[in-house]
Design a protein around this motif. Structure first.
Motif, PDB file in Angstrom:
ATOM      1  N   LEU A 105       0.868  -1.186   0.247  1.00 45.81           N
ATOM      2  CA  LEU A 105      -0.055  -0.019   0.371  1.00 45.81           C
ATOM      3  C   LEU A 105       0.935   1.045  -0.014  1.00 45.81           C
ATOM      4  O   LEU A 105       0.693   2.344  -0.735  1.00 45.81           O
ATOM      5  CB  LEU A 105      -0.867  -0.013   1.097  1.00 45.81           C
ATOM      6  CG  LEU A 105      -1.999   1.138   1.442  1.00 45.81           C
ATOM      7  CD1 LEU A 105      -2.733   1.257   0.066  1.00 45.81           C
ATOM      8  CD2 LEU A 105      -2.684   1.185   2.613  1.00 45.81           C
ATOM      9  N   LYS A 109       0.974   4.505  -2.863  1.00 46.19           N
ATOM     10  CA  LYS A 109       1.034   5.824  -2.700  1.00 46.19           C
ATOM     11  C   LYS A 109       2.086   6.651  -3.152  1.00 46.19           C
ATOM     12  O   LYS A 109       1.696   7.684  -3.695  1.00 46.19           O
ATOM     13  CB  LYS A 109       1.181   6.041  -0.997  1.00 46.19           C
ATOM     14  CG  LYS A 109      -0.107   5.519  -0.307  1.00 46.19           C
ATOM     15  CD  LYS A 109       0.378   5.880   1.135  1.00 46.19           C
ATOM     16  CE  LYS A 109      -1.003   5.080   2.089  1.00 46.19           C
ATOM     17  NZ  LYS A 109      -0.690   5.396   3.545  1.00 46.19           N
ATOM     18  N   LYS A 112       1.125   6.521  -7.362  1.00 46.67           N
ATOM     19  CA  LYS A 112      -0.173   6.968  -8.038  1.00 46.67           C
ATOM     20  C   LYS A 112      -0.166   8.320  -8.580  1.00 46.67           C
ATOM     21  O   LYS A 112      -0.879   8.642  -9.618  1.00 46.67           O
ATOM     22  CB  LYS A 112      -1.263   7.148  -6.733  1.00 46.67           C
ATOM     23  CG  LYS A 112      -0.898   8.106  -5.784  1.00 46.67           C
ATOM     24  CD  LYS A 112      -1.913   8.307  -4.562  1.00 46.67           C
ATOM     25  CE  LYS A 112      -1.719   9.150  -3.496  1.00 46.67           C
ATOM     26  NZ  LYS A 112      -2.774   9.345  -2.477  1.00 46.67           N
ATOM     27  N   LYS A 125      -7.561  -2.187  -0.989  1.00 39.77           N
ATOM     28  CA  LYS A 125      -7.242  -1.035  -0.355  1.00 39.77           C
ATOM     29  C   LYS A 125      -6.202  -0.081  -1.427  1.00 39.77           C
ATOM     30  O   LYS A 125      -6.456   0.910  -1.696  1.00 39.77           O
ATOM     31  CB  LYS A 125      -6.632  -1.168   0.901  1.00 39.77           C
ATOM     32  CG  LYS A 125      -7.505  -1.309   2.260  1.00 39.77           C
ATOM     33  CD  LYS A 125      -8.110  -0.125   2.764  1.00 39.77           C
ATOM     34  CE  LYS A 125      -8.879  -0.527   3.891  1.00 39.77           C
ATOM     35  NZ  LYS A 125      -9.608   0.659   4.636  1.00 39.77           N
ATOM     36  N   ILE A 126      -5.494  -1.297  -1.901  1.00 43.61           N
ATOM     37  CA  ILE A 126      -4.566  -0.650  -3.206  1.00 43.61           C
ATOM     38  C   ILE A 126      -5.359  -0.072  -4.098  1.00 43.61           C
ATOM     39  O   ILE A 126      -5.076   0.708  -4.778  1.00 43.61           O
ATOM     40  CB  ILE A 126      -3.536  -1.485  -3.313  1.00 43.61           C
ATOM     41  CG1 ILE A 126      -2.393  -1.868  -2.246  1.00 43.61           C
ATOM     42  CG2 ILE A 126      -2.783  -1.151  -4.590  1.00 43.61           C
ATOM     43  CD1 ILE A 126      -1.470  -3.067  -2.463  1.00 43.61           C
ATOM     44  N   GLU A 129      -6.482   3.131  -3.536  1.00 42.97           N
ATOM     45  CA  GLU A 129      -5.744   4.123  -3.311  1.00 42.97           C
ATOM     46  C   GLU A 129      -5.211   4.762  -4.690  1.00 42.97           C
ATOM     47  O   GLU A 129      -4.726   6.043  -4.894  1.00 42.97           O
ATOM     48  CB  GLU A 129      -4.466   3.596  -2.632  1.00 42.97           C
ATOM     49  CG  GLU A 129      -3.159   4.656  -2.577  1.00 42.97           C
ATOM     50  CD  GLU A 129      -3.366   5.707  -1.374  1.00 42.97           C
ATOM     51  OE1 GLU A 129      -3.049   6.821  -1.649  1.00 42.97           O
ATOM     52  OE2 GLU A 129      -4.205   5.414  -0.612  1.00 42.97           O
TER      53      GLU A 129
END
Length: 249
Positions: A105, A109, A112, A125-126, A129
């Protein structure tokens, strides 16, 4: 030394060290490796240890699945440092496979803001994100593992069999010098194996808390990956031993 005394000493040594090796015990007690194997088998039957390749560990050292929210708040600075080292290994216009987990994860971040990548992940979750990323993002879909956030099941497996990527970053529940990389379930292990098969460059990303531990299902040996990316808190002796097996960054 009597058999009962030797076995008692073996358990005491195991509690002190966390892991024991057959050859070392045979030398220490001046008995044959077969005698030590019989000792370990008897002690395992009593529930006092779990035999591993070449030795044994304590039953409680077997790593279990940890809820996502718990992992999210653990060793955050270390995971951020690992992520910075990991992204250096991603080529321009690369195809990147991110395994589920909070270390990956942190990698997501950092990725991105890039627009040149194809990023594939089996982590809910990824995926979120990367919702506004300019890169192409592919979620494997599949059955969502409750409280963990990973996608599992045949849909994930089918997609992984049919892709080829430049680099994979594989999370690890447990890393042991003798047992390699292990994870709590056979299904998760199989998914991780498929990820490795799909990639040219293969990296384990794990903070120092994952070392000298083992879990239920074997994923791979150190010879099957390019190396391990970790933080600077890893035990010096552990690092020295592992550097004889693979690259440690």
């Amino acid at each position: 030394m009597l058999q009962a005394e030797r076995r008692s000493n073996i358990i005491q040594h195991l509690h002190e060290e966390g892991t024991i090796l057959i050859e070392a015990l045979a030398s220490k007690y001046n008995v044959s490796p077969m005698t030590i194997r019989r000792d370990l088998a008897a002690l395992e039957k009593e529930g006092k240890l779990v035999r591993s390749h070449g030795g044994a560990v304590l039953p409680e050292s077997m790593e279990q699945e940890v809820p996502y929210q718990t992992k999210l708040s653990s060793y955050k600075q270390e995971k951020e440092a690992i992520a910075k080292k990991a992204v250096e290994r991603i080529p321009q216009n690369g195809r990147v496979l991110l395994d589920s987990g909070t270390t990956n994860l942190e990698i997501a971040k950092l990725l991105k803001s890039r627009s040149d990548l194809t990023i594939i992940t089996n982590d809910a979750k990824i995926s979120m994100e990367l919702l506004h990323s300019e890169s192409q993002v592919i979620s494997t879909g599949g059955e969502l593992q409750k409280d963990v956030g990973a996608f599992i099941g045949p849909l994930v497996q089918e997609l992984l069999r049919n892709i080829r990527v430049d680099v994979v970053f594989l999370g690890a529940n447990a890393i042991d010098l003798h047992d390699g990389i292990t994870t709590p379930s056979m299904e998760k292990a199989y998914i991780k194996k498929l990820m490795l098969d799909s990639a040219r460059s293969k990296w384990i990303v794990a903070d120092h808390s994952k070392f000298n531990k083992r879990s239920f299902a074997h994923v791979c040996n150190f010879s099957e990956v390019n190396g391990i990316i970790t933080d600077d808190q890893i035990n010096a002796e552990t690092r020295r031993q592992l550097e004889q097996e693979t690259n440690i960054y």
